[in-house]
Design a protein around this motif. Structure first.
Motif, short mmCIF file in Angstrom:
data_model
loop_
_atom_site.label_atom_id
_atom_site.label_comp_id
_atom_site.label_asym_id
_atom_site.label_seq_id
_atom_site.Cartn_x
_atom_site.Cartn_y
_atom_site.Cartn_z
N SER A 98 86.31 10.37 48.87
CA SER A 98 85.27 10.61 47.87
C SER A 98 85.87 10.76 46.47
O SER A 98 85.35 10.23 45.49
CB SER A 98 84.45 11.85 48.23
N LEU A 99 87.01 11.48 46.37
CA LEU A 99 87.68 11.66 45.08
C LEU A 99 88.21 10.33 44.55
O LEU A 99 88.10 10.03 43.35
CB LEU A 99 88.83 12.66 45.22
N SER A 100 88.76 9.51 45.46
CA SER A 100 89.28 8.20 45.08
C SER A 100 88.17 7.31 44.53
O SER A 100 88.32 6.68 43.47
CB SER A 100 89.94 7.53 46.29
N LEU A 101 87.02 7.27 45.23
CA LEU A 101 85.88 6.44 44.78
C LEU A 101 85.29 6.95 43.48
O LEU A 101 84.96 6.16 42.58
CB LEU A 101 84.80 6.43 45.87
N TRP A 102 85.16 8.26 43.35
CA TRP A 102 84.61 8.87 42.14
C TRP A 102 85.47 8.50 40.92
O TRP A 102 84.95 8.00 39.91
CB TRP A 102 84.53 10.39 42.34
N LEU A 103 86.77 8.74 41.00
CA LEU A 103 87.65 8.49 39.85
C LEU A 103 87.77 7.00 39.56
O LEU A 103 87.80 6.59 38.40
CB LEU A 103 89.04 9.09 40.10
N SER A 104 87.82 6.19 40.62
CA SER A 104 87.93 4.74 40.44
C SER A 104 86.69 4.18 39.74
O SER A 104 86.80 3.37 38.81
CB SER A 104 88.12 4.06 41.80
N ASN A 105 85.51 4.63 40.18
CA ASN A 105 84.27 4.20 39.52
C ASN A 105 84.18 4.71 38.09
O ASN A 105 83.68 4.01 37.20
CB ASN A 105 83.05 4.64 40.33
N SER A 106 84.68 5.93 37.86
CA SER A 106 84.66 6.51 36.51
C SER A 106 85.49 5.68 35.54
O SER A 106 85.15 5.56 34.35
CB SER A 106 85.19 7.95 36.54
N TRP A 167 92.26 8.53 28.83
CA TRP A 167 91.45 9.20 29.84
C TRP A 167 91.12 8.24 30.99
O TRP A 167 91.16 8.62 32.16
CB TRP A 167 90.17 9.75 29.21
N GLY A 168 90.81 6.99 30.66
CA GLY A 168 90.53 5.99 31.69
C GLY A 168 91.74 5.74 32.58
O GLY A 168 91.61 5.61 33.80
N VAL A 169 92.94 5.70 31.95
CA VAL A 169 94.19 5.50 32.70
C VAL A 169 94.44 6.68 33.64
O VAL A 169 94.81 6.49 34.80
CB VAL A 169 95.39 5.30 31.74
N ILE A 170 94.22 7.89 33.15
CA ILE A 170 94.41 9.10 33.97
C ILE A 170 93.47 9.07 35.18
O ILE A 170 93.88 9.37 36.31
CB ILE A 170 94.19 10.39 33.14
N LEU A 171 92.21 8.67 34.95
CA LEU A 171 91.22 8.58 36.03
C LEU A 171 91.66 7.57 37.09
O LEU A 171 91.62 7.85 38.29
CB LEU A 171 89.86 8.18 35.48
N GLN A 172 92.12 6.38 36.65
CA GLN A 172 92.51 5.34 37.59
C GLN A 172 93.78 5.71 38.34
O GLN A 172 93.90 5.46 39.55
CB GLN A 172 92.70 4.00 36.86
N LEU A 173 94.74 6.33 37.66
CA LEU A 173 95.97 6.77 38.34
C LEU A 173 95.67 7.86 39.36
O LEU A 173 96.26 7.90 40.43
CB LEU A 173 97.00 7.26 37.32
N GLY A 174 94.72 8.74 39.01
CA GLY A 174 94.27 9.78 39.96
C GLY A 174 93.65 9.14 41.19
O GLY A 174 93.92 9.57 42.33
N ALA A 175 92.82 8.10 40.98
CA ALA A 175 92.19 7.38 42.10
C ALA A 175 93.24 6.75 43.00
O ALA A 175 93.13 6.81 44.23
CB ALA A 175 91.25 6.29 41.56
N VAL A 176 94.29 6.16 42.40
CA VAL A 176 95.38 5.54 43.17
C VAL A 176 96.10 6.59 44.03
O VAL A 176 96.37 6.36 45.21
CB VAL A 176 96.38 4.81 42.23
N CYS A 177 96.38 7.75 43.42
CA CYS A 177 97.08 8.83 44.15
C CYS A 177 96.25 9.34 45.33
O CYS A 177 96.77 9.53 46.44
CB CYS A 177 97.40 9.98 43.21
N LEU A 211 79.79 12.23 51.14
CA LEU A 211 78.53 12.59 50.46
C LEU A 211 78.46 14.08 50.17
O LEU A 211 78.13 14.50 49.05
CB LEU A 211 77.35 12.15 51.33
N LEU A 212 78.79 14.91 51.16
CA LEU A 212 78.74 16.37 50.99
C LEU A 212 79.77 16.85 49.97
O LEU A 212 79.47 17.71 49.15
CB LEU A 212 78.99 17.06 52.34
N SER A 213 80.98 16.28 50.01
CA SER A 213 82.03 16.73 49.08
C SER A 213 81.73 16.31 47.64
O SER A 213 82.18 16.96 46.70
CB SER A 213 83.40 16.20 49.52
N LEU A 214 80.95 15.23 47.46
CA LEU A 214 80.58 14.79 46.10
C LEU A 214 79.39 15.58 45.53
O LEU A 214 79.19 15.60 44.33
CB LEU A 214 80.22 13.30 46.11
N THR A 215 78.63 16.22 46.43
CA THR A 215 77.44 16.97 45.99
C THR A 215 77.81 18.10 45.03
O THR A 215 77.10 18.33 44.04
CB THR A 215 76.69 17.54 47.21
N ILE A 216 78.92 18.79 45.31
CA ILE A 216 79.31 19.94 44.47
C ILE A 216 79.60 19.53 43.03
O ILE A 216 78.99 20.07 42.09
CB ILE A 216 80.51 20.69 45.10
#
Length: 351
Positions: A98-106, A167-177, A211-216
Motif C-alpha cells: 500500500s505504501l509503495s502504490l501510494w508513493l508511486s502514484n503520488s 519532493w517527487g524524487v523522494i516520493l518515487q525513491l520511497g516507493a522503490v524502497c 485498503l485498511l492500511s491506506l484508510t488511516i
C-alpha cells in the motif's frame, strides 16, 4: 524419430509464442495503467490529485472481485492459512504494498512519466541491498560495483532532468524502497514456508489489508480536502475502467512470473520503460534531454548486465542439480552391470 523431432520443435515454438504473448499482455497493461494514472492525477490533465483515494479505489475493486471469485463463485481455492501466519506474513507485505502504490502514484503529480521510469531502474539496487541487509543475499563486490553503475546512470539522468522536482524524487525513491522490501519479504515470509499465492488468492488476502492500511492516512490527508470539494462527482467510467486495468495488471504480473520467470519480467520491464520514455516524449510531449538518455542508457546497461548475471547463476544452479542426478544414473548403470556380471559368473559356475 522425425515425427518426435517435429513434435518437439512445435512444442518449443508454442512455448516461445506463449511466453512472448504473456510479456506483450503485461507490457500493454502496465503501460496502460501508468499512462491512465498519470492522466487522472496530473493537474494539467484530468486534475484529480488524490493518489491515496485512487489507490483505495483500485484496492476496493480488487478486494471485491477477488472475494466474489474465491467465496461466491468458488473459481479458486483459498490457501490454508492460520491467523498467526496472516498477521505475521501477509499484513506486513500488504502494508508495504500500500505504501509503495501510494508513493508511486503520488510521484505522477510532480514528475514526468519518462523520468519516473528512469528512477525505477534503481529497483535491482534496492532489492539487492535489502536482500544483503536481511541476509537473504550474499555480499559480492562485483555485484555491488554493478549496483553502483546503475545508481550512477540514474544520477546522471536526474542531473539532466528538465522537470526535476525534489519532493517527487523522494516520493518515487520511497516507493522503490517499499516495493523492494515487499519483494524480499515475500521470499522470506511466504515462499520459504511453501506458500504460493496465485493472482486471485494474492489479491484476496493482500488487497483488503492494503485498503485498511491506506484508510488511516486517507482520513487525515485527503478526506478533509475531498469533503470541501462539494463539486466533485464520482466518474464511474474513468475510475471503473482504470480499476479494471489495475486488476488485470495484477493478474498479468502473476501470470507472467508463473508461466515464465521473474527474470523474464525484469527484461520485459526494460522494454516497457523504453516504450514509455518514447511515448512520454512523442505523445505527452515531456522533455527528454540528451543527458537524460545518456544516464538512462548507462543504468539500462547496468540492469542488463545484472539480469545476465542472474541468468548465468540460475543456469549454474540447474547444472549443479542435474549433476548428482546424472551421477546417480551412472552409479545405477554400473550397479546393474556388476549385478549382471556376477549373475553371469554364477551361471557359468552352475554350468
Amino acid at each position: 524419430m522425425g515425427g518426435m523431432g517435429g513434435a518437439l520443435s512445435d512444442g518449443i515454438i508454442k512455448k516461445i509464442v506463449l511466453s512472448y504473448t504473456y510479456v506483450a499482455i503485461w507490457i500493454f497493461l502496465s503501460f496502460t495503467v501508468i499512462v491512465y494514472n498519470k492522466y487522472i492525477l496530473d493537474k494539467k490533465l484530468y486534475n484529480w490529485p488524490f493518489p491515496i483515494s485512487l489507490t483505495m479505489i483500485h484496492m476496493t475493486f480488487c478486494s471485491a472481485l477477488a472475494f466474489l471469485l474465491v467465496r461466491v463463485f468458488k473459481a479458486v481455492e483459498p490457501v490454508q492459512m492460520s491467523r498467526a501466519l496472516y498477521l505475521n506474513s501477509v499484513v506486513p507485505i500488504g502494508i508495504l504494498y500500500s505504501l509503495s502504490l501510494w508513493l508511486s502514484n503520488s510521484a505522477y503529480i510532480y514528475l514526468s512519466v519518462s523520468f519516473i521510469q528512469m528512477l525505477k531502474a534503481l529497483m535491482p539496487v534496492a532489492v539487492y541491498s535489502i536482500g544483503v541487509a536481511l541476509k537473504r543475499d550474499q555480499f559480492k563486490s562485483n555485484t555491488m560495483l554493478n549496483m553502483v553503475s546503475i545508481s550512477l546512470g540514474v544520477a546522471i539522468a536526474a542531473y539532466g532532468e528538465a522537470r526535476f522536482d525534489l519532493w517527487g524524487v523522494i516520493l518515487q525513491l520511497g516507493a522503490v524502497c517499499f516495493e523492494a522490501t515487499r519483494l524480499v519479504l515475500i521470499q522470506i515470509l511466504l515462499n520459504s514456508k511453501g506458500i504460493q499465492l496465485n493472482p486471485i488468492t494474492s489479491l484476496y488476502y493482500v488487497a483488503p489489508c492494503c485498503l485498511l492500511s491506506l484508510t488511516i492516512p486517507w482520513l487525515f490527508v485527503e478526506f478533509p480536502v475531498l469533503r470541501e470539494k462539494s463539486s466533485f462527482h464520482f466518474d464511474f467510467l474513468v475510475f471503473g475502467t482504470n480499476s479494471v486495468c489495475a486488476f488485470a495488471l495484477n493478474l498479468a504480473v502473476f501470470l507472467l512470473v508463473g508461466k515464465t520467470s521473474a527474470l523474464t519480467m525484469n527484461v520485459a520491464g526494460v522494454v516497457k520503460d523504453w516504450l514509455l520514455i518514447a511515448f512520454s516524449w512523442s505523445v505527452i510531449k515531456d522533455t527528454v534531454t540528451p543527458v537524460n538518455l545518456i544516464g538512462y542508457i548507462l543504468a539500462f546497461l547496468g540492469v542488463a548486465y545484472y539480469n545476465h548475471s542472474k541468468l548465468q547463476a540460475l543456469k549454474a544452479k540447474e547444472a549443479q542439480k542435474k549433476a548428482p542426478e546424472a551421477d546417480d544414473e551412472e552409479s545405477g548403470k554400473l550397479l546393474e552391470e556388476r549385478e549382471g556380471e556376477s549373475m553371469g559368473k554364477k551361471g557359468e559356475s552352475q554350468d
